[in-house]
Design a protein around this motif. Structure first.
Motif: not given
Length: 91
Positions: A75-76, A82-83, A78-80
């Protein structure tokens, strides 16, 4: 005797050692052209202070690699990702 030329003494105002140390991580990360790698090897073969610095940085890199064996949660990651994608699009 080979014709290897060491890194020039005056490269954009830098000494031979300053230039070699500035590009140390490129060498350690295998990001140099074969010609530049040859020049770096020629320099450190004749320069004890630069060879010592190369050895220390290589050791640190190995220790970090061994110590950082954990993987970030998906999840981390994927968030990174995306950013970074958003930042790239905005630029």
């Amino acid at each position: 005797m080979n014709n290897i030329q060491p890194i020039p003494h005056d490269t954009a105002g830098e000494s031979e050692c300053e230039h070699a140390l500035k590009h140390l991580y490129e060498y350690l990360d295998s990001e140099m052209t074969p010609e530049d790698e040859t020049r770096m090897r020629a320099h450190v073969a004749h320069c004890s202070p630069c060879l010592a610095e190369l050895s220390v940085e290589d050791l640190v890199k190995q220790l970090v690699r061994r110590s950082c064996s954990e993987r970030a949660p998906d999840t981390l990651r994927v968030r990174i990702h995306e950013q970074l994608t958003v930042m790239t699009v905005v630029e």
